[in-house]
Design a protein around this motif. Sequence first.
Motif, PDB file in Angstrom:
ATOM      1  N   TRP A  85       0.862  -1.187   0.000  1.00 13.47           N
ATOM      2  CA  TRP A  85       0.000   0.000   0.000  1.00 13.47           C
ATOM      3  C   TRP A  85       0.902   1.243   0.000  1.00 13.47           C
ATOM      4  CZ3 TRP A  85      -4.797   0.611  -1.311  1.00 13.47           C
ATOM      5  CH2 TRP A  85      -5.500   1.759  -0.937  1.00 13.47           C
ATOM      6  N   PRO A  86       0.503   2.313  -0.705  1.00 13.21           N
ATOM      7  CA  PRO A  86       1.407   3.441  -0.919  1.00 13.21           C
ATOM      8  C   PRO A  86       2.045   4.049   0.326  1.00 13.21           C
ATOM      9  CG  PRO A  86      -0.466   3.612  -2.398  1.00 13.21           C
ATOM     10  CD  PRO A  86      -0.745   2.450  -1.489  1.00 13.21           C
ATOM     11  N   ASN A  87       1.393   4.017   1.485  1.00  9.63           N
ATOM     12  CA  ASN A  87       2.020   4.633   2.668  1.00  9.63           C
ATOM     13  C   ASN A  87       2.846   3.642   3.488  1.00  9.63           C
ATOM     14  OD1 ASN A  87       0.045   3.123   3.883  1.00  9.63           O
ATOM     15  ND2 ASN A  87      -0.880   4.797   5.044  1.00  9.63           N
ATOM     16  N   ARG A  88       3.090   2.447   2.930  1.00 13.75           N
ATOM     17  CA  ARG A  88       3.923   1.455   3.615  1.00 13.75           C
ATOM     18  C   ARG A  88       5.260   1.296   2.896  1.00 13.75           C
ATOM     19  NH1 ARG A  88      -1.193  -2.520   3.998  1.00 13.75           N
ATOM     20  NH2 ARG A  88      -2.132  -1.689   5.904  1.00 13.75           N
ATOM     21  N   ARG A  89       6.247   0.824   3.629  1.00 14.76           N
ATOM     22  CA  ARG A  89       7.567   0.575   3.062  1.00 14.76           C
ATOM     23  C   ARG A  89       7.747  -0.913   2.791  1.00 14.76           C
ATOM     24  NH1 ARG A  89       8.511   3.430   7.570  1.00 14.76           N
ATOM     25  NH2 ARG A  89       9.479   1.611   8.575  1.00 14.76           N
ATOM     26  N   ARG A 144      29.564 -23.355  11.567  1.00 10.28           N
ATOM     27  CA  ARG A 144      29.270 -21.944  11.327  1.00 10.28           C
ATOM     28  C   ARG A 144      27.772 -21.814  11.047  1.00 10.28           C
ATOM     29  NH1 ARG A 144      33.725 -22.240  13.002  1.00 10.28           N
ATOM     30  NH2 ARG A 144      35.656 -21.355  12.139  1.00 10.28           N
ATOM     31  N   TRP A 145      27.254 -20.609  10.982  1.00 11.07           N
ATOM     32  CA  TRP A 145      25.820 -20.450  10.731  1.00 11.07           C
ATOM     33  C   TRP A 145      25.518 -19.102  10.114  1.00 11.07           C
ATOM     34  CZ3 TRP A 145      28.145 -19.931  15.429  1.00 11.07           C
ATOM     35  CH2 TRP A 145      27.929 -18.733  16.137  1.00 11.07           C
ATOM     36  N   ALA A 146      24.341 -19.019   9.540  1.00 18.00           N
ATOM     37  CA  ALA A 146      23.791 -17.762   9.036  1.00 18.00           C
ATOM     38  C   ALA A 146      22.522 -17.451   9.818  1.00 18.00           C
ATOM     39  CB  ALA A 146      23.480 -17.859   7.548  1.00 18.00           C
ATOM     40  N   ASP A 147      22.291 -16.178  10.037  1.00 19.29           N
ATOM     41  CA  ASP A 147      21.077 -15.732  10.739  1.00 19.29           C
ATOM     42  C   ASP A 147      20.698 -14.373  10.168  1.00 19.29           C
ATOM     43  OD1 ASP A 147      18.993 -15.792  12.486  1.00 19.29           O
ATOM     44  OD2 ASP A 147      20.185 -15.670  14.316  1.00 19.29           O
ATOM     45  N   ASP A 148      19.424 -14.062  10.186  1.00 22.57           N
ATOM     46  CA  ASP A 148      18.995 -12.771   9.683  1.00 22.57           C
ATOM     47  C   ASP A 148      17.707 -12.333  10.358  1.00 22.57           C
ATOM     48  OD1 ASP A 148      17.499 -14.745   8.379  1.00 22.57           O
ATOM     49  OD2 ASP A 148      18.303 -14.288   6.418  1.00 22.57           O
ATOM     50  N   ARG A 149      17.358 -11.081  10.145  1.00 22.00           N
ATOM     51  CA  ARG A 149      16.130 -10.520  10.698  1.00 22.00           C
ATOM     52  C   ARG A 149      15.413  -9.759   9.591  1.00 22.00           C
ATOM     53  NH1 ARG A 149      16.939  -5.867  14.926  1.00 22.00           N
ATOM     54  NH2 ARG A 149      14.823  -5.399  14.163  1.00 22.00           N
ATOM     55  N   ILE A 150      14.157  -9.436   9.836  1.00 20.86           N
ATOM     56  CA  ILE A 150      13.393  -8.715   8.824  1.00 20.86           C
ATOM     57  C   ILE A 150      12.603  -7.604   9.502  1.00 20.86           C
ATOM     58  CG2 ILE A 150      11.353 -10.236   8.937  1.00 20.86           C
ATOM     59  CD1 ILE A 150      11.246  -9.962   5.827  1.00 20.86           C
ATOM     60  N   ASP A 151      12.564  -6.474   8.838  1.00 19.76           N
ATOM     61  CA  ASP A 151      11.764  -5.333   9.286  1.00 19.76           C
ATOM     62  C   ASP A 151      10.713  -5.098   8.212  1.00 19.76           C
ATOM     63  OD1 ASP A 151      10.707  -3.049  10.355  1.00 19.76           O
ATOM     64  OD2 ASP A 151      12.409  -1.755   9.861  1.00 19.76           O
ATOM     65  N   MET A 152       9.442  -5.318   8.552  1.00 17.11           N
ATOM     66  CA  MET A 152       8.398  -5.190   7.546  1.00 17.11           C
ATOM     67  C   MET A 152       7.060  -4.863   8.183  1.00 17.11           C
ATOM     68  SD  MET A 152       7.442  -9.154   6.509  1.00 17.11           S
ATOM     69  CE  MET A 152       6.155  -8.618   5.379  1.00 17.11           C
ATOM     70  N   PHE A 153       6.182  -4.280   7.399  1.00 16.66           N
ATOM     71  CA  PHE A 153       4.794  -4.144   7.791  1.00 16.66           C
ATOM     72  C   PHE A 153       4.153  -5.529   7.754  1.00 16.66           C
ATOM     73  CE2 PHE A 153       5.663   0.216   6.832  1.00 16.66           C
ATOM     74  CZ  PHE A 153       4.756   0.957   7.591  1.00 16.66           C
ATOM     75  N   LEU A 154       3.370  -5.850   8.765  1.00 12.02           N
ATOM     76  CA  LEU A 154       2.737  -7.164   8.790  1.00 12.02           C
ATOM     77  C   LEU A 154       1.764  -7.343   7.622  1.00 12.02           C
ATOM     78  CD1 LEU A 154       2.165  -7.716  12.612  1.00 12.02           C
ATOM     79  CD2 LEU A 154       3.743  -8.931  11.097  1.00 12.02           C
ATOM     80  N   GLN A 155       1.328  -6.235   7.037  1.00  7.93           N
ATOM     81  CA  GLN A 155       0.498  -6.289   5.839  1.00  7.93           C
ATOM     82  C   GLN A 155       1.300  -5.833   4.622  1.00  7.93           C
ATOM     83  OE1 GLN A 155      -3.656  -4.995   6.438  1.00  7.93           O
ATOM     84  NE2 GLN A 155      -3.141  -4.770   8.598  1.00  7.93           N
ATOM     85  N   GLY A 156       2.602  -6.140   4.632  1.00  6.63           N
ATOM     86  CA  GLY A 156       3.490  -5.739   3.555  1.00  6.63           C
ATOM     87  C   GLY A 156       3.826  -6.844   2.593  1.00  6.63           C
ATOM     88  N   SER A 157       3.046  -7.911   2.596  1.00  7.04           N
ATOM     89  CA  SER A 157       3.202  -9.002   1.641  1.00  7.04           C
ATOM     90  C   SER A 157       1.822  -9.637   1.483  1.00  7.04           C
ATOM     91  CB  SER A 157       4.228 -10.017   2.151  1.00  7.04           C
ATOM     92  OG  SER A 157       4.366 -11.091   1.237  1.00  7.04           O
TER      93      SER A 157
END
Length: 326
Positions: A73-77, A104-117
């Motif tokens: 939606w236009p006002n979301r990132r 060894r390992w890989a790990d990541d995080r996500i920053d998103m609008f819960l309605q961004g997908s």
Amino acid sequence: MSDSNAKPRTISDLLGPNPLSNWGKWGPDDEVGSLNYLDAAQVLRGVAAVQTGEVFTLQVPIGDPATDGDPVWPNRRSAVRTSVMDEGFFERGDAPVVPEDGHRWADDRIDMFLQGSTQYDALGHLWYDGQIWNGYSAKTTIGSLSRASVAPIGERGVVGRGVLIDMARHRGKDVLDRAEAFTHLDLLEAADAQGVTIEPRDILLVRTGWIGSFYRTTRDEFYTDFNEPGLIYSRELVEWFQRMEIPNLATDTIANERSFDPETGIEVALHCALMRNLGVAMTEICWLDDLAAVCAADGRWTFLYTAAPLKVIGASGAPVNPVVIR
């Protein structure tokens, strides 16, 4: 409105003093609305629609580096995924600990609008006149949705017979035009042309081609004069949804309906008339192009639809990857 011929300017004006409602139908504590229609018999009806075992997932990608952001939606990132551990951390000596056993390992995080997908709306996501679904006070949304959040939908899950109506293909287009409107009568006409019948308690999927067009154009072009194509409000349409006991509407648009009425400026009226008042669940930003192609090829437009949004407590919506089995 004092002038009966004046254009409505608010949702209350548009829907009138006695809007159609399912409030209380499933008791005073209900939080999943019309999904209650999907009982065991509907699950088995969905299973009976499976013929070839083909599987389709309907979620759009999150954070695809090949695209200029995600369709939101236009006002979301768009979502931002960040690596917080990978081989580079070990090579640079930045790993907080280096296990002696060599792993060894890989790990990541996500920053998103819960309605961004691709996502489900909570029934308490949108309201008017101070009340959300089932008559709960809008004050129950403050800080966190204590009633009608997306979590009860995630707990319950959604399973039933799905039917796909391809409005873009029916109108001979790859994608419907900006603000192009259609009604339930148009859906029925398209269904007839496809040789399929929309039956009571079907999970209704509608393709416009809109989300597919996001991946074929620039971001600027996609959002210029933004007004998505889709269903438009009429009392007759709401009566049809209520009479047909439609539990779930899913589309390949961000709003699941035409974004706003160009004449009145009223936005997302069907979110209020269908979701807030009837308890119809809404699934948005679905990827339907691949499913539509195979349905058109063999003339089978029904299937088993299954989905469950993430169980995010108190949230107004949550990502989902619906799975369709034909």
